[in-house]
Design a protein around this motif. Structure first.
Motif, PDB file in Angstrom:
ATOM      1  N   CYS A   1      38.023 -25.013 -30.094  1.00 22.47           N
ATOM      2  CA  CYS A   1      37.746 -23.599 -30.346  1.00 22.47           C
ATOM      3  C   CYS A   1      37.350 -23.432 -31.806  1.00 22.47           C
ATOM      4  O   CYS A   1      37.711 -24.237 -32.668  1.00 22.47           O
ATOM      5  CB  CYS A   1      38.936 -22.707 -29.993  1.00 22.47           C
TER       6      CYS A   1
ATOM      7  N   HIS B   1      34.829 -24.119 -26.573  1.00 23.80           N
ATOM      8  CA  HIS B   1      33.807 -25.126 -26.316  1.00 23.80           C
ATOM      9  C   HIS B   1      34.366 -26.221 -25.413  1.00 23.80           C
ATOM     10  O   HIS B   1      35.552 -26.578 -25.500  1.00 23.80           O
ATOM     11  CB  HIS B   1      33.321 -25.759 -27.626  1.00 23.80           C
TER      12      HIS B   1
ATOM     13  N   THR C   1      36.874 -24.972 -37.245  1.00 20.62           N
ATOM     14  CA  THR C   1      36.951 -25.514 -35.892  1.00 20.62           C
ATOM     15  C   THR C   1      38.270 -26.251 -35.720  1.00 20.62           C
ATOM     16  O   THR C   1      38.730 -26.945 -36.624  1.00 20.62           O
ATOM     17  CB  THR C   1      35.779 -26.467 -35.611  1.00 20.62           C
TER      18      THR C   1
ATOM     19  N   TYR D   1      38.092 -30.197 -25.156  1.00 20.93           N
ATOM     20  CA  TYR D   1      38.009 -28.773 -25.451  1.00 20.93           C
ATOM     21  C   TYR D   1      38.307 -28.533 -26.927  1.00 20.93           C
ATOM     22  O   TYR D   1      39.136 -29.238 -27.536  1.00 20.93           O
ATOM     23  CB  TYR D   1      38.991 -27.973 -24.597  1.00 20.93           C
TER      24      TYR D   1
ATOM     25  N   ASP E   1      29.682 -27.607 -25.774  1.00 22.25           N
ATOM     26  CA  ASP E   1      28.981 -26.459 -25.198  1.00 22.25           C
ATOM     27  C   ASP E   1      29.892 -25.231 -25.212  1.00 22.25           C
ATOM     28  O   ASP E   1      31.086 -25.328 -24.929  1.00 22.25           O
ATOM     29  CB  ASP E   1      28.538 -26.753 -23.761  1.00 22.25           C
ATOM     30  N   VAL E   2      29.305 -24.074 -25.517  1.00 17.79           N
ATOM     31  CA  VAL E   2      30.070 -22.828 -25.597  1.00 17.79           C
ATOM     32  C   VAL E   2      30.423 -22.357 -24.192  1.00 17.79           C
ATOM     33  O   VAL E   2      29.549 -22.230 -23.331  1.00 17.79           O
ATOM     34  CB  VAL E   2      29.280 -21.744 -26.346  1.00 17.79           C
TER      35      VAL E   2
ATOM     36  N   SER F   1      35.400 -18.650 -30.362  1.00 14.90           N
ATOM     37  CA  SER F   1      34.532 -19.231 -29.339  1.00 14.90           C
ATOM     38  C   SER F   1      35.176 -20.509 -28.825  1.00 14.90           C
ATOM     39  O   SER F   1      35.733 -21.297 -29.611  1.00 14.90           O
ATOM     40  CB  SER F   1      33.132 -19.516 -29.897  1.00 14.90           C
TER      41      SER F   1
END
Length: 421
Positions: free
Chosen positions: A274, A240, A284, A272, A244-245, A238
């Motif tokens: 991920c 970010h 993360t 940024y 925020d995703v 994911s």
């Protein structure tokens, strides 16, 4: 547990003598036993032309009434059996029927089931125990069962009295399909468990986020590349922006994941990061900063999205320059008529105003226009030499024209005065 036993049920005819009977050996049949059927005559009378049937279908014929060997008994050996034959040395040569005998075969033990404790899915480095579970028949408790463990076609433990296999520290390579086998010590029957998939998960490592490029302008494309070097697939990534995703991506076989997008405004700039995760862990990455430059300081746009705005801006600038030039070179005038378009032009060194109009209103509310006209010498005319002090003397003709007053009618001729110097 359903117990299968041997039962002989005879249905004699009313008022008739029963001459035949069917017997199964052994009397209590277990899986793995040798099953034998015998057709006997009354008072051990000899029989001939004996035929065996199972569930009403022909099974075997014996001319001299020999026993029927059915081989190793299994659950499929259970059924309804009967025999027919003739009794020798009797006046009645008719064929007699033994009646139906039901044969039920008992199980030594239930089919085994393989389980994993604490779970068939675990994290790498954790212990796991494989257990082969079954339940023997109450009349076979004296027989000891032996257990074997197998994985992907390889034998891990062969015919051991221990029904468990322990793995102290599971590795990702221990993942696979397992099953076990159980059999009595005599080895007359063997049963296999269904397969069990053991999954050992490797935790994901901390992912690395790469921005390509890290500085750009509105309209450019940017690629976010996130990769976890270790971790059992599938891996869920994911992306970010400031927490925020932005987007999710699944790597079913592992490896990196990328996110490609176009920068729409300076709001796309920021921090940024991920995240990578699987069934057992999540990690993360370190944040990376993306900067978006002000497009106004650039000499030229760097994206095709700037083509239309650039053309419009260039066209607007050209229109402004053209208007400025037109205003700069246009002759100054006030309320006067425009000069003729075919008026001769003076040389560069002798350019003077062709005329100047001035408007004045006197006390009688009369509008007066004064015009100043210069004489311009043509290039092909010969000019006599003149003293330097006479270069400034120019013949000027003043003409004063009075406009008609409002009280005067259209038929009255306007008052005209003229002066010539």
């Amino acid at each position: 547990m359903l117990l299968w036993t041997v039962a002989l049920l005879f249905v004699p005819g009313v008022g008739k003598t029963v001459w035949l009977s069917l017997q199964a050996q052994p009397h209590l049949v277990f899986e793995g036993d040798i099953l034998i059927l015998r057709c006997r005559g009354r008072k051990n009378a000899e029989l001939s032309q004996v035929t065996y049937y199972r569930d009403g279908k022909f099974l075997h014929f014996s001319k001299n009434n020999r026993p029927l060997f059915l081989g190793t008994a299994t659950a499929n050996s259970s059924g309804h059996y009967n025999c027919t034959g003739r009794v020798k040395y009797t006046r009645n040569m008719d064929s007699w029927d033994s009646g139906t005998a039901t044969v039920q075969v008992q199980e030594w033990f239930l089919p085994p089931v393989l389980t994993a404790l604490p779970s068939h899915e675990l994290c790498e480095g954790k212990p796991v125990t494989l257990r082969c579970q079954t339940k023997p028949h109450s009349q076979t408790l004296a027989w000891r069962l032996l257990f074997s463990f197998h994985k992907d076609g390889h034998t891990l433990q062969n015919r051991s009295p221990h029904p468990e296999l322990r793995i102290p520290a599971a590795k990702e390579g221990d993942s696979g399909l397992y099953w076990c086998k159980a059999s009595p010590e005599g080895g007359r029957v063997q049963k296999r468990s269904p397969q069990l998939e053991l999954r050992v998960w490797t935790p994901v490592s901390r992912p690395l986020l790469t921005l390509r490029p890290t500085s750009l302008v509105v309209g450019d494309e940017v690629e976010l590349l996130c990769e976890a070097q270790r971790g059992s697939p599938p891996i869920l990534y994911s992306f970010h922006l400031n927490g925020d995703v932005l987007r999710n991506h699944v790597a079913p076989h592992g490896g990196p994941a990328s996110c490609l997008f176009r920068v729409m405004s300076q709001q796309d700039a920021g921090s940024y990061s991920c995240e990578a995760g699987n069934r057992v862990s999540r990690e993360t990455s370190e944040p990376e900063t993306l900067s978006v430059d002000d497009p106004q300081v650039l000499s030229a746009p760097t994206s095709r999205n700037w083509l239309v705005p650039g053309l419009l801006a260039s066209l607007l600038a050209m229109m402004v320059i053209a208007a400025a030039l037109l205003g700069y070179f246009r002759p100054w005038r006030k309320n006067g008529p425009l000069p003729p378009r075919n008026s001769p032009s003076a040389p560069v060194e002798e350019q003077h105003p062709l005329y100047v109009n001035m408007y004045r209103q006197n006390e009688t509310n009369e509008g007066v226009i004064y015009s100043e006209i210069y004489k311009i010498t043509r290039e092909h005319e010969a000019r006599p030499a003149q003293p330097a002090q006479q270069d400034k003397d120019v013949s000027v003709i003043y003409a004063e024209v009075r406009r008609p007053q409002r009280s005067e009618g259209p038929d009255k001729e306007p008052n005209r005065r003229s002066r010539t110097h």
